[in-house]
Design a protein around this motif. Structure first.
Motif, PDB file in Angstrom:
ATOM      1  N   HIS A   1      43.122 -23.111  -2.381  1.00  0.00           N
ATOM      2  CA  HIS A   1      43.195 -21.801  -3.038  1.00  0.00           C
ATOM      3  C   HIS A   1      43.907 -21.857  -4.390  1.00  0.00           C
ATOM      4  CE1 HIS A   1      47.495 -20.733  -1.599  1.00  0.00           C
ATOM      5  NE2 HIS A   1      47.251 -21.942  -1.135  1.00  0.00           N
TER       6      HIS A   1
ATOM      7  N   ALA B   1      45.276 -16.196   0.012  1.00  0.00           N
ATOM      8  CA  ALA B   1      46.727 -16.375   0.039  1.00  0.00           C
ATOM      9  C   ALA B   1      47.129 -17.748   0.543  1.00  0.00           C
ATOM     10  CB  ALA B   1      47.367 -15.292   0.908  1.00  0.00           C
TER      11      ALA B   1
ATOM     12  N   HIS C   1      54.591 -11.178  -0.084  1.00  0.00           N
ATOM     13  CA  HIS C   1      54.176 -11.510  -1.446  1.00  0.00           C
ATOM     14  C   HIS C   1      52.961 -10.676  -1.862  1.00  0.00           C
ATOM     15  CE1 HIS C   1      56.066 -15.819  -1.075  1.00  0.00           C
ATOM     16  NE2 HIS C   1      56.965 -14.863  -1.153  1.00  0.00           N
ATOM     17  N   ASN C   2      52.767 -10.554  -3.185  1.00  0.00           N
ATOM     18  CA  ASN C   2      51.664  -9.709  -3.656  1.00  0.00           C
ATOM     19  C   ASN C   2      50.293 -10.351  -3.470  1.00  0.00           C
ATOM     20  OD1 ASN C   2      51.622 -11.617  -5.677  1.00  0.00           O
ATOM     21  ND2 ASN C   2      52.274 -10.231  -7.321  1.00  0.00           N
ATOM     22  N   ASN C   3      50.249 -11.573  -2.876  1.00  0.00           N
ATOM     23  CA  ASN C   3      48.946 -12.172  -2.539  1.00  0.00           C
ATOM     24  C   ASN C   3      48.462 -11.720  -1.159  1.00  0.00           C
ATOM     25  OD1 ASN C   3      50.678 -13.586  -0.851  1.00  0.00           O
ATOM     26  ND2 ASN C   3      50.095 -15.630  -1.561  1.00  0.00           N
ATOM     27  N   THR C   4      49.237 -10.870  -0.503  1.00  0.00           N
ATOM     28  CA  THR C   4      48.883 -10.399   0.838  1.00  0.00           C
ATOM     29  C   THR C   4      47.937  -9.210   0.740  1.00  0.00           C
ATOM     30  OG1 THR C   4      51.100 -11.047   1.574  1.00  0.00           O
ATOM     31  CG2 THR C   4      49.800  -9.676   3.071  1.00  0.00           C
ATOM     32  N   ARG C   5      46.703  -9.450   1.170  1.00  0.00           N
ATOM     33  CA  ARG C   5      45.694  -8.403   1.154  1.00  0.00           C
ATOM     34  C   ARG C   5      45.430  -7.937   2.589  1.00  0.00           C
ATOM     35  NH1 ARG C   5      41.176 -12.302  -0.921  1.00  0.00           N
ATOM     36  NH2 ARG C   5      42.185 -13.427   0.786  1.00  0.00           N
TER      37      ARG C   5
ATOM     38  N   THR D   1      52.384 -16.337   2.428  1.00  0.00           N
ATOM     39  CA  THR D   1      52.463 -14.921   2.034  1.00  0.00           C
ATOM     40  C   THR D   1      53.914 -14.442   2.023  1.00  0.00           C
ATOM     41  OG1 THR D   1      52.150 -14.214   4.342  1.00  0.00           O
ATOM     42  CG2 THR D   1      50.173 -14.321   2.938  1.00  0.00           C
TER      43      THR D   1
ATOM     44  N   SER E   1      40.529 -18.808  -5.157  1.00  0.00           N
ATOM     45  CA  SER E   1      41.856 -18.657  -5.755  1.00  0.00           C
ATOM     46  C   SER E   1      42.513 -17.333  -5.375  1.00  0.00           C
ATOM     47  CB  SER E   1      41.763 -18.767  -7.288  1.00  0.00           C
ATOM     48  OG  SER E   1      40.962 -17.718  -7.812  1.00  0.00           O
ATOM     49  N   HIS E   2      41.729 -16.410  -4.805  1.00  0.00           N
ATOM     50  CA  HIS E   2      42.314 -15.140  -4.356  1.00  0.00           C
ATOM     51  C   HIS E   2      42.888 -15.250  -2.947  1.00  0.00           C
ATOM     52  CE1 HIS E   2      40.768 -13.132  -7.884  1.00  0.00           C
ATOM     53  NE2 HIS E   2      39.553 -13.579  -7.620  1.00  0.00           N
TER      54      HIS E   2
END
Length: 199
Positions: A122, A140, A180-184, A175, A137-138
């Motif tokens: 990623h 996490a 973290h802000n990569n947590t969707r 994450t 790359s999106h």
């Protein structure tokens, strides 16, 4: 994964598979590697996980850890074993790194091997060395991408508690405990599935 059917065909028969992750592996690197190893073993493959260095003792709880070949400055024996295993590999999975330079001296060994390379990662700007790529790359974590690949192959039912724990460890740590802000939403859904399968 692009060329999913070709990849599915590749792993449809038992192979000598090697999984390599980056120098000084963290929980995502080791968790995704051991989670994938557990899955591939269930598919009948002979699997060896190799790390270019040692890693913290607090990661040693992961199922399959006892079989990892970890290179060491103290001894040349692990490097010799790793080189031999890579030379005989039919398939080499490269996890949680985007360039072969991230695995130090093993990079050229992997590059020169006749084994088919598979990248699961990623990080940004992956080097073009693999025949198959599970890259986003999106995402996490690499552990999440391993879960996605198993799902794409229609094999989620093969994920047992050992595999789930390894993948969950990678997802949770990359994450920052889901902070973290990569947590969707996707990361929470994957975590829920892994918990449902024994994590």
């Amino acid at each position: 994964m692009k060329n999913l059917q070709a990849f599915k065909s590749l792993i449809s028969q038992p192979k000598n598979a090697v999984i390599v992750t980056h120098f000084k592996p963290d929980a995502d690197a080791l968790g995704s590697s051991l989670g994938l190893a557990g899955y591939l073993k269930k598919k009948g493959h002979h699997v060896t996980v190799i790390t270019p260095s040692d890693y913290p003792d607090f990661l040693a709880w992961m199922p399959g850890n006892e079989g990892v070949i970890a290179l060491s400055k103290e001894s040349k024996e692990p490097e010799k074993r790793a080189t031999e295993v890579i030379a005989k590999a039919d398939v080499i999975f490269c996890l949680d790194f985007s360039s072969l330079t991230r695995i130090n001296d093993l990079g050229e060994t992997v590059r020169k091997s006749g084994g088919i390379k598979v990248l699961i990662d990623h990080h940004l700007e992956p080097e073009s060395f693999a025949a198959f790529e599970q890259w986003d790359s999106h995402a996490a974590s690499t552990a999440g991408l391993v879960f996605d690949l198993i799902a794409e192959l229609g094999d989620k039912d093969l994920i047992d508690s050992n595999i789930a724990n390894c993948l969950y460890a990678g997802l949770m740590t990359d994450t920052g405990g889901f902070r973290h802000n990569n947590t969707r939403q996707k990361e929470f859904l994957t975590a829920s599935e892994l918990v449902g399968r024994g994590a």
